[in-house]
Design a protein around this motif. Structure first.
Motif, PDB file in Angstrom:
ATOM      1  N   MET A 203      -6.762   1.411  -3.336  1.00 20.50           N
ATOM      2  CA  MET A 203      -5.398   0.961  -3.520  1.00 20.50           C
ATOM      3  C   MET A 203      -5.171  -0.339  -2.751  1.00 20.50           C
ATOM      4  N   LYS A 204      -4.759  -1.336  -3.454  1.00 23.38           N
ATOM      5  CA  LYS A 204      -4.552  -2.651  -2.852  1.00 23.38           C
ATOM      6  C   LYS A 204      -3.406  -2.634  -1.837  1.00 23.38           C
ATOM      7  N   GLY A 205      -2.358  -1.857  -2.102  1.00 23.36           N
ATOM      8  CA  GLY A 205      -1.208  -1.811  -1.203  1.00 23.36           C
ATOM      9  C   GLY A 205      -1.570  -1.300   0.176  1.00 23.36           C
ATOM     10  N   GLU A 206      -2.281  -0.186   0.234  1.00 26.07           N
ATOM     11  CA  GLU A 206      -2.674   0.376   1.528  1.00 26.07           C
ATOM     12  C   GLU A 206      -3.617  -0.563   2.262  1.00 26.07           C
ATOM     13  N   LYS A 207      -4.564  -1.125   1.546  1.00 27.42           N
ATOM     14  CA  LYS A 207      -5.528  -2.044   2.161  1.00 27.42           C
ATOM     15  C   LYS A 207      -4.810  -3.257   2.749  1.00 27.42           C
ATOM     16  N   PHE A 208      -3.845  -3.786   1.998  1.00 23.88           N
ATOM     17  CA  PHE A 208      -3.083  -4.941   2.489  1.00 23.88           C
ATOM     18  C   PHE A 208      -2.370  -4.607   3.789  1.00 23.88           C
ATOM     19  N   LEU A 209      -1.675  -3.478   3.836  1.00 22.68           N
ATOM     20  CA  LEU A 209      -0.926  -3.112   5.034  1.00 22.68           C
ATOM     21  C   LEU A 209      -1.849  -2.885   6.227  1.00 22.68           C
ATOM     22  N   GLU A 210      -3.019  -2.323   5.984  1.00 21.62           N
ATOM     23  CA  GLU A 210      -3.980  -2.103   7.062  1.00 21.62           C
ATOM     24  C   GLU A 210      -4.480  -3.416   7.645  1.00 21.62           C
ATOM     25  N   GLN A 211      -4.546  -4.457   6.829  1.00 23.12           N
ATOM     26  CA  GLN A 211      -5.095  -5.746   7.263  1.00 23.12           C
ATOM     27  C   GLN A 211      -4.075  -6.644   7.963  1.00 23.12           C
ATOM     28  N   LEU A 212      -2.815  -6.256   7.978  1.00 26.37           N
ATOM     29  CA  LEU A 212      -1.807  -7.074   8.655  1.00 26.37           C
ATOM     30  C   LEU A 212      -2.050  -7.094  10.160  1.00 26.37           C
ATOM     31  N   GLU A 213      -1.795  -8.235  10.766  1.00 21.93           N
ATOM     32  CA  GLU A 213      -1.904  -8.346  12.217  1.00 21.93           C
ATOM     33  C   GLU A 213      -0.834  -7.480  12.872  1.00 21.93           C
ATOM     34  N   GLU A 214      -1.134  -7.002  14.049  1.00 21.61           N
ATOM     35  CA  GLU A 214      -0.201  -6.117  14.760  1.00 21.61           C
ATOM     36  C   GLU A 214       1.160  -6.749  14.999  1.00 21.61           C
TER      37      GLU A 214
END
Length: 102
Positions: free
Chosen positions: A1-12
């Motif tokens: 899922m692209k959405g979950e992957k995107f959110l995981e990759q965001l900087e803290e």
């Protein structure tokens, strides 16, 4: 899922990362929104997501653009990659053979 992957990759320190830590409904909304756009093969989605990652101050504008694009999904919209800081359209659709920019 692209959405979950995107959110995981965001900087803290990204504002979205902070919000999704305490607002699960917003997290689910973003995942569904990004996955919907990906599933509908919205052109240049990856480019728009990269801009969202980098431009932390304007994250709300990017989410708004993605939501508007979701509503236009039946018209085969595409995101226009930003090339400069000037005022330029963000979304393009074709209707009756004419390109329309938003």
């Amino acid at each position: 899922m692209k959405g979950e992957k995107f959110l995981e990759q965001l900087e803290e320190e990204h504002p979205i990362k902070n919000i999704i830590t305490w607002n699960d409904r917003f997290k689910k909304y973003l995942i569904r929104l990004i996955d919907f756009l990906d599933k509908n093969n919205i052109e240049n989605l990856d480019s728009k997501l990269n801009e969202l990652k980098k431009d932390k101050a304007n994250w709300e504008s990017y989410i708004s653009e993605m939501e508007f694009c979701r509503k236009l999904a039946g018209l085969s919209p595409e995101f226009i990659p930003s090339k400069s800081k000037g005022a330029a359209p963000d979304i393009k659709i074709s209707l009756n053979g004419e390109d329309i920019f938003f």
